[in-house]
Design an enzyme around this catalytic site. Structure first.
Site, mmCIF file in Angstrom:
data_model
loop_
_atom_site.group_PDB
_atom_site.id
_atom_site.type_symbol
_atom_site.label_atom_id
_atom_site.label_comp_id
_atom_site.label_asym_id
_atom_site.label_seq_id
_atom_site.Cartn_x
_atom_site.Cartn_y
_atom_site.Cartn_z
ATOM 1 N N LYS A 61 3.567 -15.223 2.025
ATOM 2 C CA LYS A 61 3.368 -16.124 0.798
ATOM 3 C C LYS A 61 5.181 -16.778 0.343
ATOM 4 O O LYS A 61 5.672 -15.764 -1.164
ATOM 5 C CB LYS A 61 3.409 -15.046 -0.247
ATOM 6 N N TYR A 88 0.897 -0.755 0.235
ATOM 7 C CA TYR A 88 0.222 -0.016 0.257
ATOM 8 C C TYR A 88 1.272 1.226 -0.120
ATOM 9 O O TYR A 88 0.297 2.717 -0.592
ATOM 10 C CB TYR A 88 -0.545 0.485 1.523
ATOM 11 N N ASP A 95 -10.863 -8.619 7.297
ATOM 12 C CA ASP A 95 -12.058 -8.323 7.194
ATOM 13 C C ASP A 95 -12.872 -10.372 7.407
ATOM 14 O O ASP A 95 -14.209 -9.914 7.248
ATOM 15 C CB ASP A 95 -12.927 -7.719 5.711
ATOM 16 N N ASP A 110 -2.519 -18.422 1.297
ATOM 17 C CA ASP A 110 -4.339 -18.448 -0.161
ATOM 18 C C ASP A 110 -4.257 -19.853 1.226
ATOM 19 O O ASP A 110 -5.874 -20.016 1.188
ATOM 20 C CB ASP A 110 -3.972 -18.877 -1.384
ATOM 21 N N ASP A 164 -5.384 -6.598 5.564
ATOM 22 C CA ASP A 164 -6.514 -6.397 5.145
ATOM 23 C C ASP A 164 -7.726 -7.140 5.052
ATOM 24 O O ASP A 164 -8.704 -7.051 5.174
ATOM 25 C CB ASP A 164 -6.314 -5.432 4.019
#
Ligand code: NAD
Length: 368
Positions: free
Chosen positions: A196, A145, A256, A228, A252
């Site tokens: 990852k 980000y 959620d 994943d 992020d």
């Protein structure tokens, strides 16, 4: 007597209603545990624009700087958005400004599904086990980000190319890892670090650094999962997780996903932590939801997210673990006695009674 200074910024929409209940519960805790809270309220968001012409008035920012922590409601009123330029809107001019001003680098999002609210969770009951209880720790200031270069370029053939860059340094990973390990120590002592590492350079460094930091916390069990797989495990067997440590973008998304398991936005607190000075860690504590204009001012909002945010503040910024646990237990008791605001009410549940914001705050304060 230990004294802690709190800036209470209620903001807009349901903010003032739920903040009132959180302060009520904090006062009950203060009385019982014998510490002193200096709580000073100040305007922010549209309330700040209306009183002082700015979403984050100078006097509010000054109060925050003199305080040990900020207890925040929420800001933003979509109906009024069109009346001012984007950069002056509360979400940017107040929220982002505060995050930057106080270098808030660690975001903590606990998701707890009490057994009594199993009906509010989208997962089948057998997947919920004995109740879901997860803390997502998300790095907040690095990664994709914010990494440079970040731009969209014109290509000679008339197409465009968009570039975002994922960047982490060793110290950035170390400091968030310490936050996560310390949080795990206060819980069930298990940390799942998400990366990852099979594809990303960032993932390899992340895994190396977290493993190294983990050597200082031999009482905490560390495991690693690819992002994943973690996304899948959250819906298949969420009870395996205690603390999940994530870089910014993965956090992020996964926070959620985890939040959806908690049943209602009205139940979910959050903490954003900055640098520590001695024992005190400056923190910004707020509900995960927004201003809920559809129910504002009607005594319908669930104040639990705000009340649990206050509990996080006692634990993470002030080290008042017993008082924080007392609030969480009181919330559990209020729920177990059948108290339900509209968002967690199920008409088929026997013994459940629909109550308002104020009554839920009263029930929790009484249970302290
Ligand atoms: P929202 O979270 O305000 O509402 C989404 C839904 O959840 C609504 O139906 C609302 O009634 C319900 N809800 C939220 N909190 C609840 C509670 N405590 N009790 C019961 N129900 C609750 O999201 P939105 O409608 O997308 O946004 C409204 C405004 O809030 C926007 O201006 C947005 O920018 C702002 N917002 C602010 C923050 C913040 O201050 N950190 C966060 C999210 C959204």
């Amino acid at each position: 007597m230990n004294t802690f200074k709190i800036a209470a910024l209620a903001g807009d929409g349901i903010g003032p209603e739920v903040m009132r209940e959180a302060i009520k519960v904090l006062r009950a805790t203060e009385k019982k545990f014998g510490f002193k809270l200096e709580i000073t309220e100040a305007p922010v968001g549209w309330a700040g624009i209306d009183s002082d012409g700015k979403a984050l008035p100078e006097k509010t920012l000054a109060l925050c700087k003199q305080s040990d922590s900020i207890l925040f409601g929420s800001v933003g009123l979509p109906d009024r958005d069109a009346t001012i330029p984007k950069e002056e809107r509360p979400e940017r001019a107040a929220l982002l400004r505060i995050r930057k001003e106080f270098s808030l680098f660690a975001n903590l999002r606990p998701v707890k599904l009490p057994k009594a609210l199993a009906h509010a969770c989208p997962l089948a009951k057998e997947r919920q086990g004995d109740g879901i209880d997860i803390l997502v720790v998300r790095e907040l200031t690095g990664g994709m980000y914010f990494g440079q270069p970040k731009k969209t370029e014109n290509l000679p053939d008339g197409n465009f190319r968009a570039i975002d860059t994922m960047v982490y340094t060793t110290p950035e990973i170390e400091r968030i890892a310490h936050v996560a390990f310390k949080a795990a120590r206060l819980r069930r002592k298990k940390l799942t670090s998400i990366d990852k590492a099979n594809v990303l350079e960032n993932g390899i460094l992340w895994r190396e650094v977290v493993t190294r930091v983990g050597k200082h916390y031999s009482d905490v069990t560390l495991e690693h999962q690819f992002v994943d797989n973690a996304a899948m495990q959250l819906v298949l067997r969420p009870t395996q997780f205690d603390v999940m440590l994530c870089e910014n973008m993965f956090g992020d998304i996964l926070s959620d996903e985890a939040a959806a398991l908690g049943g209602s936005l009205g139940m979910l607190p959050s903490a954003s932590l900055g640098a520590s000075s001695g024992e005190k860690i400056f923190g910004f504590y707020e509900p995960a939801g927004g201003t809920a204009p559809d129910i504002a001012g009607k005594n319908l909002a669930n104040p639990i997210a705000q009340i649990l945010s206050a509990a996080l503040m006692l634990r993470h910024s002030f080290g008042l673990n017993e008082a924080a646990a007392a609030i969480e237990i009181a919330v559990g008791k209020a729920i177990d006695s059948g108290n339900r605001t509209g968002d967690i009410f199920n008409p088929n549940e026997s013994g459940a009674q629909k109550i308002g914001t104020r009554e839920m705050g009263d029930a929790i304060a009484a249970a302290i």
